[in-house]
Design an enzyme around this catalytic site. Structure first.
Site, short mmCIF file in Angstrom:
data_model
loop_
_atom_site.label_atom_id
_atom_site.label_comp_id
_atom_site.label_asym_id
_atom_site.label_seq_id
_atom_site.Cartn_x
_atom_site.Cartn_y
_atom_site.Cartn_z
N CYS A 9 44.75 21.58 38.08
CA CYS A 9 45.57 21.67 39.28
C CYS A 9 44.67 21.76 40.51
O CYS A 9 43.96 22.75 40.70
CB CYS A 9 46.49 22.88 39.21
N CYS A 17 47.36 27.50 46.11
CA CYS A 17 48.42 28.17 45.35
C CYS A 17 47.78 28.79 44.13
O CYS A 17 47.10 28.10 43.36
CB CYS A 17 49.50 27.16 44.93
N CYS A 337 64.35 37.69 29.21
CA CYS A 337 63.24 37.17 30.00
C CYS A 337 62.35 38.30 30.50
O CYS A 337 61.43 38.06 31.29
CB CYS A 337 63.75 36.34 31.17
#
Length: 378
Positions: A9, A17, A337
């Site tokens: 990335c 980021c 979650c």
């Protein structure tokens, strides 16, 4: 770009980021450490091998903050000071989402939708929310401060004709606070429905509907839960926090009677439509799962469902745990979650014994995880 089983990335490497906090950790190690953390939090039980994800291109939803200017809009995230960081080519997103970003940037310019300036509290366009289906269709939501830009957006919608859009809507969020969406949704194009074809079931998503962000792993989660439910073979099943009916409608294919409760009206409408298409013996009710007894569902009496599925938000099921513990329900399948709230809820259900569990890596490169646990009455 994905190389050698790991994700490369450029945004991460350039420190634009750093949301994927574990990106520099090899993926196999991410899974092993995630499994260890979760096992340490929860009661002892047999564990199946964790279900891995693709390392990139797995996110079916992009929630992109819009900032910058009309001449140079940014579509991505906000820095601490409220300025924009452009992440249009984020490698986590499914390819149809990435391909749509330059077209959406052109829409911003041509329709003159002024990006919202968070520090200055001015402007109109706050977010673009784009969801991709397994069939390659897209649903777009444009989050605006007011209706001021709607006529220009409608005029320039032909710019989007090259995109496989099933639905375009505008959400009006006038308040200056960290709330993603407002109460008013305006349909601009399409039917307002995106079909998520999961394991042969066409689940319908309307603009406000929740769906797991990783389609492939969500499909595996539903298959695993259905396998456990089919092994238990309950005559009746209740799906709490049912959303658009994923767990219930998968279980209904075996011919059993299922019911679901969800607080969001449009999700219940969607679940009912899918059930009707399937010819399933399924009923869905709008309501708060914590108030389940008020919806005509008996947990304590002879008409209690044999099995209950719960799939709550991150806070867990809270007081519902003790109600289930005191109920006539014989088996619970819990999809969580948040392993921390799951551990708290399981501690409040001493009448149930964990039978088995499995981790589903819905969110690679982070410490977040989806955990499925089966419980049976002691």
């Amino acid at each position: 770009m994905i190389a050698a089983g790991e994700l490369q990335c450029a945004y991460f490497d350039a420190w634009r980021c750093r949301s994927c906090t574990l990106l520099e950790t090899p993926y196999a190690r991410q899974l092993a450490e995630q499994q260890s953390r979760i096992e340490a939090l929860l009661p002892a039980m047999p564990w199946d091998a964790p279900h891995a994800s693709a390392v990139g291109g797995f996110r079916n939803k992009a929630k992109m903050a819009v900032a910058g200017s009309l001449a140079e809009p940014t579509i991505g995230i906000l820095a601490i000071d409220g300025t924009g960081i452009d992440l249009q080519a984020c490698p986590l997103h499914e390819q149809p989402i990435v391909d749509a970003m330059p077209v959406l940037e052109q829409l911003i310019r041509d329709a003159r939708i002024t990006p919202y300036d968070v520090p200055g509290r001015r402007g109109e366009l706050k977010h673009l929310i784009l969801t991709s289906s397994p069939d390659g269709e897209l649903a777009l939501r444009i989050v605006l401060r007011s209706s001021e830009a709607l006529p220009r957006i409608r005029k320039h919608l032909p710019l989007l004709d090259g995109l496989p859009l099933a639905s375009v809507s505008a959400n009006l969020q006038p308040e200056h606070k960290a709330v993603l969406e407002g109460d008013e949704e305006v349909l601009l194009a399409g039917a307002g429905v995106l079909v998520m074809r999961i394991n042969g079931i066409g689940l319908r998503l309307r603009p406000r509907s929740f769906f797991q962000t990783n389609t492939a792993v969500a499909s595996a989660l539903y298959r695993q839960a259905t396998e456990w439910i089919d092994e238990a073979d309950p005559a009746s099943m209740l799906d709490l926090y049912c959303g658009v009916g994923g767990f219930a409608l998968h279980a209904a294919r075996a011919g059993r009677s299922v019911a679901g409760v969800e607080v969001t009206t449009e999700a219940i409408d969607a679940a009912r439509e899918t059930a009707a298409d399937m010819g399933a013996d399924a009923s869905f009710t709008v309501g708060d799962a914590l108030q389940v007894g008020a919806h005509g569902v008996d947990l304590e009496g002879a008409r209690a469902p044999e099995l209950v599925v719960v799939n709550p938000p991150r806070r867990g099921i809270g007081p519902l745990a003790s109600r289930l513990d005191a109920s006539a329900v014989s088996r619970v399948v819990y999809s969580s979650c948040n392993p921390v709230s799951l551990a708290r809820d399981l501690a409040a259900m001493p009448g149930f014994e964990p039978v088995r569990g499995r981790v589903f890596d819905m969110f690679p490169h982070t410490e977040h995880a989806e955990v499925l646990v089966e419980l049976q009455r002691r």
